[in-house]
Scaffold this active site. Structure first.
Site, short mmCIF file in Angstrom:
data_model
loop_
_atom_site.label_atom_id
_atom_site.label_comp_id
_atom_site.label_asym_id
_atom_site.label_seq_id
_atom_site.Cartn_x
_atom_site.Cartn_y
_atom_site.Cartn_z
N HIS A 119 0.81 -1.22 0.00
CA HIS A 119 0.00 0.00 0.00
C HIS A 119 0.85 1.27 0.00
O HIS A 119 0.29 2.37 -0.11
CB HIS A 119 -0.94 0.02 1.21
CG HIS A 119 -1.92 -1.11 1.23
ND1 HIS A 119 -2.70 -1.44 0.14
CD2 HIS A 119 -2.25 -2.00 2.21
CE1 HIS A 119 -3.47 -2.47 0.44
NE2 HIS A 119 -3.20 -2.84 1.68
N ASP A 156 -2.56 -11.07 -1.87
CA ASP A 156 -3.18 -10.52 -0.67
C ASP A 156 -4.63 -10.19 -1.02
O ASP A 156 -4.96 -9.92 -2.18
CB ASP A 156 -2.43 -9.25 -0.27
CG ASP A 156 -2.84 -8.69 1.08
OD1 ASP A 156 -2.09 -8.88 2.04
OD2 ASP A 156 -3.90 -8.03 1.15
N HIS A 158 -6.23 -7.59 -0.33
CA HIS A 158 -6.36 -6.17 -0.63
C HIS A 158 -5.53 -5.83 -1.87
O HIS A 158 -4.40 -6.30 -2.00
CB HIS A 158 -5.89 -5.33 0.55
CG HIS A 158 -6.59 -5.68 1.84
ND1 HIS A 158 -5.97 -6.35 2.86
CD2 HIS A 158 -7.87 -5.48 2.22
CE1 HIS A 158 -6.83 -6.53 3.86
NE2 HIS A 158 -7.99 -6.01 3.49
N ASP A 233 -4.74 -13.45 4.27
CA ASP A 233 -6.06 -12.87 4.51
C ASP A 233 -7.20 -13.35 3.60
O ASP A 233 -8.36 -13.08 3.91
CB ASP A 233 -6.01 -11.34 4.54
CG ASP A 233 -5.11 -10.73 3.50
OD1 ASP A 233 -4.72 -11.42 2.55
OD2 ASP A 233 -4.80 -9.52 3.63
#
Length: 304
Positions: A119, A156, A158, A233
């Site tokens: 990120h 991931d 995200h 995740d």
């Protein structure tokens, strides 16, 4: 060859009580992997230098972050309070991915027992990510003339928004992201190949999407190095993931990536990326499973 595993979990950044980031998981991954995966070759990660970080980040941001001069708003976006330990650990997390990439060219595969800080943008951090280890390592492997074409395979839950932004106009690095359509970040960037999946996706649909994406990436790009973000995740027990992958499904995910790499003779550097399980031991078990499968891939590579 034994699997090389690069760690920095003893550089622990202090967090306030009740903070939702599971800092303890990294020590648990190292200790659990040492017990569960025979013959791991552990190495302490060295910190990435300013020059290495500048391959993906603005020098002004590197300097201000390192000196503790980020604004309160910038620090809130990262999600950690500033401390010298935060910077040291972030540098070493990037250094571990760099080292794993270098080792992968010799051994076929190597792992960073942290990393996946996808990120972080060129000029700001976000979402518990200070520096973008994958973008830094990809650019450095090119600068060292180890690979001209690098693919970042981000699994991931995200989207790797910072990675996509940093590398948006770089045709020599391919960004592939399988992520939750309705999950953070809610304003997505554009990767070279985005596969947005619905809430509640299970093993079969996820694996079909992954295999199709890998085939498409190979047809479009033919990478010479994979950086694999093996997030825990997507697991059904993750409190932030919204997906329903089982342990068996996540093992099949990892095997799909390693089989793809073996088929095309591509070295793989693995990072752990995210995992926020309701039961932290379950999250750690997912990561250790990835490390075990990477070790088996290393054995297959050396015997090929």
């Amino acid at each position: 060859m034994p699997l090389k595993a690069f760690y920095s979990d003893h550089f622990v950044l202090p967090l306030p009580p009740g903070h939702r980031f599971p800092m303890i998981k990294y020590r648990m991954i190292r200790e659990g992997a040492a017990a569960a995966v025979p013959g791991l070759d552990f190495h302490e990660a060295t910190p990435a230098s300013d020059g290495e970080l500048a391959l993906a980040h603005h020098p002004d941001y590197i300097g201000r972050a390192s000196r503790g001069e980020l604004s309160a708003a910038e620090q809130r976006e990262i999600g950690f309070p500033w401390t010298p330990q935060m910077i040291e650990r972030s540098r070493r997390s990037s250094g571990a991915t760099i080292a794993a990439c270098r080792a992968a060219f010799d051994d076929g595969v190597a792992v960073n027992l942290a990393g996946g800080t996808h990120h972080a943008y060129a000029g700001r951090g976000a979402g518990f990510c200070v520096f973008n280890d994958s973008a830094v390592a990809a650019r450095l492997m090119q600068a060292e003339r180890r690979a001209a074409r690098v693919a970042i395979v981000d699994l991931d839950v995200h989207q790797g928004n910072g990675t996509a932004s940093i590398l948006a106009r770089d045709d020599s690095v391919f960004t592939l992201s399988l992520h939750g359509e309705n999950n953070y970040p809610f304003e997505k960037e554009r990767s070279d190949l985005d596969v947005a999946l619905p809430d509640g996706v299970g093993d079969a649909d996820y694996l079909a999407a992954l295999r199709g994406a890998l085939e498409r990436m190979q047809a479009l790009f033919a990478p010479q190095l994979l950086i694999f973000l093996a997030g825990a995740d997507p697991h059904e027990g993750d409190r932030l993931g919204k997906m329903k992958l089982s342990m068996q499904g996540l093992a099949a995910r990892d095997q799909a990536v390693f089989s793809f790499a073996r088929q095309h003779k591509i070295p793989v550097a693995v990072t752990m990326a995210g995992g926020y399980g309701r039961d932290i031991e379950q999250t750690v078990a997912v990561h250790i499973q990835t490390i075990r499968l990477a070790s088996l891939h290393a054995d297959g590579w050396s015997n090929a």
